[in-house]
Design a protein around this motif. Sequence first.
Motif, PDB file in Angstrom:
ATOM      1  N   LYS A  31     -51.365 -34.322 -16.064  1.00 57.67           N
ATOM      2  CA  LYS A  31     -50.453 -35.452 -16.120  1.00 57.67           C
ATOM      3  C   LYS A  31     -49.106 -35.053 -15.539  1.00 57.67           C
ATOM      4  O   LYS A  31     -48.830 -33.865 -15.501  1.00 57.67           O
ATOM      5  CB  LYS A  31     -50.313 -35.970 -17.552  1.00 57.67           C
ATOM      6  CG  LYS A  31     -49.478 -35.062 -18.461  1.00 57.67           C
ATOM      7  CD  LYS A  31     -49.181 -35.691 -19.783  1.00 57.67           C
ATOM      8  CE  LYS A  31     -47.971 -36.602 -19.711  1.00 57.67           C
ATOM      9  NZ  LYS A  31     -46.971 -36.346 -20.755  1.00 57.67           N
ATOM     10  N   HIS A  50     -54.297 -34.273 -22.981  1.00 55.23           N
ATOM     11  CA  HIS A  50     -54.671 -33.226 -23.947  1.00 55.23           C
ATOM     12  C   HIS A  50     -54.835 -33.771 -25.359  1.00 55.23           C
ATOM     13  O   HIS A  50     -55.478 -33.139 -26.191  1.00 55.23           O
ATOM     14  CB  HIS A  50     -53.693 -32.039 -23.885  1.00 55.23           C
ATOM     15  CG  HIS A  50     -52.389 -32.242 -24.579  1.00 55.23           C
ATOM     16  ND1 HIS A  50     -51.340 -32.918 -24.027  1.00 55.23           N
ATOM     17  CD2 HIS A  50     -51.968 -31.854 -25.806  1.00 55.23           C
ATOM     18  CE1 HIS A  50     -50.325 -32.924 -24.867  1.00 55.23           C
ATOM     19  NE2 HIS A  50     -50.674 -32.294 -25.965  1.00 55.23           N
ATOM     20  N   TYR A  51     -54.323 -34.992 -25.631  1.00 56.79           N
ATOM     21  CA  TYR A  51     -54.530 -35.567 -26.970  1.00 56.79           C
ATOM     22  C   TYR A  51     -56.011 -35.793 -27.258  1.00 56.79           C
ATOM     23  O   TYR A  51     -56.451 -35.704 -28.390  1.00 56.79           O
ATOM     24  CB  TYR A  51     -53.722 -36.869 -27.143  1.00 56.79           C
ATOM     25  CG  TYR A  51     -52.397 -36.562 -27.805  1.00 56.79           C
ATOM     26  CD1 TYR A  51     -51.530 -35.657 -27.215  1.00 56.79           C
ATOM     27  CD2 TYR A  51     -52.043 -37.124 -29.024  1.00 56.79           C
ATOM     28  CE1 TYR A  51     -50.348 -35.311 -27.810  1.00 56.79           C
ATOM     29  CE2 TYR A  51     -50.855 -36.784 -29.641  1.00 56.79           C
ATOM     30  CZ  TYR A  51     -50.015 -35.878 -29.030  1.00 56.79           C
ATOM     31  OH  TYR A  51     -48.845 -35.523 -29.643  1.00 56.79           O
ATOM     32  N   LYS A  81     -57.723 -32.918 -29.031  1.00 57.62           N
ATOM     33  CA  LYS A  81     -57.329 -32.496 -30.384  1.00 57.62           C
ATOM     34  C   LYS A  81     -58.480 -32.757 -31.357  1.00 57.62           C
ATOM     35  O   LYS A  81     -59.148 -33.783 -31.284  1.00 57.62           O
ATOM     36  CB  LYS A  81     -56.065 -33.248 -30.832  1.00 57.62           C
ATOM     37  CG  LYS A  81     -54.817 -32.781 -30.080  1.00 57.62           C
ATOM     38  CD  LYS A  81     -53.573 -33.446 -30.612  1.00 57.62           C
ATOM     39  CE  LYS A  81     -52.371 -33.157 -29.730  1.00 57.62           C
ATOM     40  NZ  LYS A  81     -51.672 -31.914 -30.065  1.00 57.62           N
ATOM     41  N   GLU A 109     -41.689 -35.905 -33.016  1.00 60.11           N
ATOM     42  CA  GLU A 109     -41.454 -34.516 -32.620  1.00 60.11           C
ATOM     43  C   GLU A 109     -40.050 -34.100 -33.029  1.00 60.11           C
ATOM     44  O   GLU A 109     -39.138 -34.942 -33.073  1.00 60.11           O
ATOM     45  CB  GLU A 109     -41.582 -34.374 -31.100  1.00 60.11           C
ATOM     46  CG  GLU A 109     -42.965 -34.710 -30.576  1.00 60.11           C
ATOM     47  CD  GLU A 109     -43.063 -34.430 -29.083  1.00 60.11           C
ATOM     48  OE1 GLU A 109     -43.515 -33.325 -28.738  1.00 60.11           O
ATOM     49  OE2 GLU A 109     -42.672 -35.288 -28.280  1.00 60.11           O
ATOM     50  N   ASP A 131     -43.994 -40.945 -20.803  1.00 61.64           N
ATOM     51  CA  ASP A 131     -44.387 -39.591 -21.190  1.00 61.64           C
ATOM     52  C   ASP A 131     -45.424 -39.584 -22.314  1.00 61.64           C
ATOM     53  O   ASP A 131     -46.301 -38.719 -22.349  1.00 61.64           O
ATOM     54  CB  ASP A 131     -43.128 -38.822 -21.635  1.00 61.64           C
ATOM     55  CG  ASP A 131     -43.387 -37.351 -21.913  1.00 61.64           C
ATOM     56  OD1 ASP A 131     -43.995 -36.700 -21.046  1.00 61.64           O
ATOM     57  OD2 ASP A 131     -43.000 -36.863 -22.993  1.00 61.64           O
ATOM     58  N   MET A 132     -45.327 -40.536 -23.232  1.00 59.80           N
ATOM     59  CA  MET A 132     -46.197 -40.500 -24.425  1.00 59.80           C
ATOM     60  C   MET A 132     -47.027 -41.764 -24.641  1.00 59.80           C
ATOM     61  O   MET A 132     -48.180 -41.679 -25.054  1.00 59.80           O
ATOM     62  CB  MET A 132     -45.333 -40.287 -25.693  1.00 59.80           C
ATOM     63  CG  MET A 132     -44.588 -38.995 -25.758  1.00 59.80           C
ATOM     64  SD  MET A 132     -45.643 -37.528 -25.832  1.00 59.80           S
ATOM     65  CE  MET A 132     -46.322 -37.641 -27.477  1.00 59.80           C
ATOM     66  N   HIS A 178     -50.929 -40.642 -24.115  1.00 60.19           N
ATOM     67  CA  HIS A 178     -51.421 -40.117 -25.397  1.00 60.19           C
ATOM     68  C   HIS A 178     -51.595 -41.218 -26.455  1.00 60.19           C
ATOM     69  O   HIS A 178     -52.619 -41.307 -27.118  1.00 60.19           O
ATOM     70  CB  HIS A 178     -50.464 -39.059 -25.957  1.00 60.19           C
ATOM     71  CG  HIS A 178     -50.182 -37.932 -25.013  1.00 60.19           C
ATOM     72  ND1 HIS A 178     -51.127 -37.418 -24.166  1.00 60.19           N
ATOM     73  CD2 HIS A 178     -49.058 -37.201 -24.782  1.00 60.19           C
ATOM     74  CE1 HIS A 178     -50.601 -36.420 -23.467  1.00 60.19           C
ATOM     75  NE2 HIS A 178     -49.342 -36.274 -23.821  1.00 60.19           N
ATOM     76  N   LYS A 224     -38.320 -37.863 -29.816  1.00 62.02           N
ATOM     77  CA  LYS A 224     -37.897 -36.458 -29.880  1.00 62.02           C
ATOM     78  C   LYS A 224     -36.791 -36.321 -30.921  1.00 62.02           C
ATOM     79  O   LYS A 224     -36.075 -37.287 -31.217  1.00 62.02           O
ATOM     80  CB  LYS A 224     -37.322 -36.005 -28.525  1.00 62.02           C
ATOM     81  CG  LYS A 224     -38.224 -36.280 -27.331  1.00 62.02           C
ATOM     82  CD  LYS A 224     -39.315 -35.275 -27.202  1.00 62.02           C
ATOM     83  CE  LYS A 224     -40.135 -35.500 -25.953  1.00 62.02           C
ATOM     84  NZ  LYS A 224     -41.479 -34.963 -26.043  1.00 62.02           N
ATOM     85  N   ARG A 263     -42.114 -32.787 -37.331  1.00 65.24           N
ATOM     86  CA  ARG A 263     -43.209 -32.900 -36.358  1.00 65.24           C
ATOM     87  C   ARG A 263     -44.399 -33.449 -37.131  1.00 65.24           C
ATOM     88  O   ARG A 263     -44.960 -32.776 -38.003  1.00 65.24           O
ATOM     89  CB  ARG A 263     -43.543 -31.529 -35.776  1.00 65.24           C
ATOM     90  CG  ARG A 263     -44.702 -31.570 -34.801  1.00 65.24           C
ATOM     91  CD  ARG A 263     -44.897 -30.223 -34.120  1.00 65.24           C
ATOM     92  NE  ARG A 263     -45.922 -30.307 -33.105  1.00 65.24           N
ATOM     93  CZ  ARG A 263     -47.150 -29.806 -33.230  1.00 65.24           C
ATOM     94  NH1 ARG A 263     -47.496 -29.174 -34.336  1.00 65.24           N
ATOM     95  NH2 ARG A 263     -48.019 -29.928 -32.254  1.00 65.24           N
ATOM     96  N   GLN A 274     -51.470 -33.792 -36.702  1.00 66.23           N
ATOM     97  CA  GLN A 274     -50.764 -32.516 -36.751  1.00 66.23           C
ATOM     98  C   GLN A 274     -49.457 -32.675 -37.492  1.00 66.23           C
ATOM     99  O   GLN A 274     -48.895 -33.762 -37.447  1.00 66.23           O
ATOM    100  CB  GLN A 274     -50.497 -31.986 -35.337  1.00 66.23           C
ATOM    101  CG  GLN A 274     -49.658 -32.934 -34.498  1.00 66.23           C
ATOM    102  CD  GLN A 274     -49.727 -32.646 -33.008  1.00 66.23           C
ATOM    103  OE1 GLN A 274     -50.689 -32.099 -32.515  1.00 66.23           O
ATOM    104  NE2 GLN A 274     -48.704 -33.034 -32.279  1.00 66.23           N
TER     105      GLN A 274
END
Length: 483
Positions: free
Chosen positions: A148, A178-179, A182, A216, A235-236, A240, A331, A336, A368
């Motif tokens: 990405k 990558h999510y 998980k 985060e 970005d998210m 994701h 952010k 987190r 997480q």
Amino acid sequence: MVSRVIPVDVFDLVIFGGTGDLARRKILPGLYRRFVAGQMTSDSRIIGAARGELSDDAFRKLVAESIDEFVPKDRRDEAMITEFLSRLHYVAIDAKGEGGWDALKNMMRDGVVRAFYFSVAPALFGDIALRLKSHGVADDAARIVVEKPFGRDLATAKALNATLAQHFHETQIYRIDHYLGKETVQNLMAVRFANILFEPLWKAEYVDHVQITVAETVSVDGRGAYYDKSGAMRDMVQNHMMQLLCLIAMEPPYHFDPDAVRDEKLKVIRALDPVPQQDIVRGQYLAGGGQGGYLEHCENPASTTESYIALKVHVSNWRWKGTPFYLRTGKRLRARASEIAITFREPPHSIFDDAKGWRENVLVIRLQPDEGMNLMVMIKEPGPGGMRLMQVPLDMSFAGVLGDEAEDIPDAYERLIMDVIRGNQTLFMRGDEVEAAWAWTDPIIEGWNATGAKPQGYDAGSSGPEDALMLMHRDGRRWREIR
Ligand code: NDP
Ligand code: BG6
């Protein structure tokens, strides 16, 4: 509990950008862990490729340092590290030039899986795809792994898809989110489709609303210039969080098969309503706790890019009409914490007088940290006295079930790279899926660009901007606490 490790076929994996940050932090330490686990066998090889002139030994030294830095001490074994490093090679290649490609071709072996990881800036994806083919490095069975961001809007994503399609078939292209790698994200599918318990209730009739939170604590310091061109939406959310939403909202696929799963996810994305600006809250973190604020970190005092976003999303189909999905990510927040919370509706009639003690059933899927699930249920308050109600969690932490083996759960990148070698695309995004996600995202971003609205400041270490609380309050609902 003993988990099974099934070795993957022998492979030659070329990592373009093998000396870069992602390779050093995630890909190479992850491959080391798979080697130790016995999933990568000792006849497989990893070839780093980048412009820098390095010998094999210099590359091995760099990877040894990465393992030292990013693999916990109790998971490092000197003999294994030496053995793993001996499987590593390096070739100097400029994606934009013709040098080095023939040397790479001569290194590739016949009869093993060939995979090429594009861990470089997206502007180089087309150059690498072209030269892999023109120099005969990639065969028709080869796989390419693309990082990405996959475009920054629909037009650029389409252009990128078209470029890759000139050289590779869709079945050869592995677009990483990558999510999807998980552990708990995959468990979401197991929970939904391997149990009869939840599916009958998994619809608007019984689900009041869904909250998806990816909070985060990190700032964007150090990557502010990149981040400022992106923001939380690109970005998210576009990737994701969209994937999480799809896995919650999709219909059961007929089989756990790449296209069956991805067809169902695509239908969800296409069913998303446009989001009006009043259902969106954007924020920027302020200076605090001894650190600068977003505007300092992104090195652009006039920036209107969001480091936080909350939005209310509707999925317009029979299953979900009337159940809002509230998404938020940011952010520099309090903790987190990433979780999905599915809040069920009230029972149709209460036979108990203790209305005060009543709370909704909530299924919390924690991504997480502390991966696991919690189902909040009502019980009778223990002890003498009247029939008073209280809510308790039915708690299933994966660490509890797996014991010491929880440490050995592969991280997202490890799992996804092994899937590439196995040739399993289920956990990778298909081209049409990415395009549909951008087609939904673009008008949202255009909407706030048109109004010129500025993000609201929020305190570092808080739960986000005040207006985000109002987004829920005005619907008579509350965000779950971030912790
Ligand atoms: P870096 O800038 O740290 O590394 C870039 C790598 O590419 C280096 O190895 C560099 O080596 C090589 N490179 C640069 N130009 C060329 C070229 N012309 N030909 C061949 N190799 C080249 O980037 P990251 O590792 O951070 O990111 C890589 C990709 O992964 C990007 O697409 C990024 O968006 C994505 N990504 C990164 C994440 C991260 O956490 N870092 C997270 C998610 C995605 P050299 O200069 O010697 O050529
Ligand atoms: C990346 C984003 O894709 O995911 C980062 O670019 C973000 O901004 C990261 O911090 C979050 O990943 P994780 O696995 O730490 O939740």
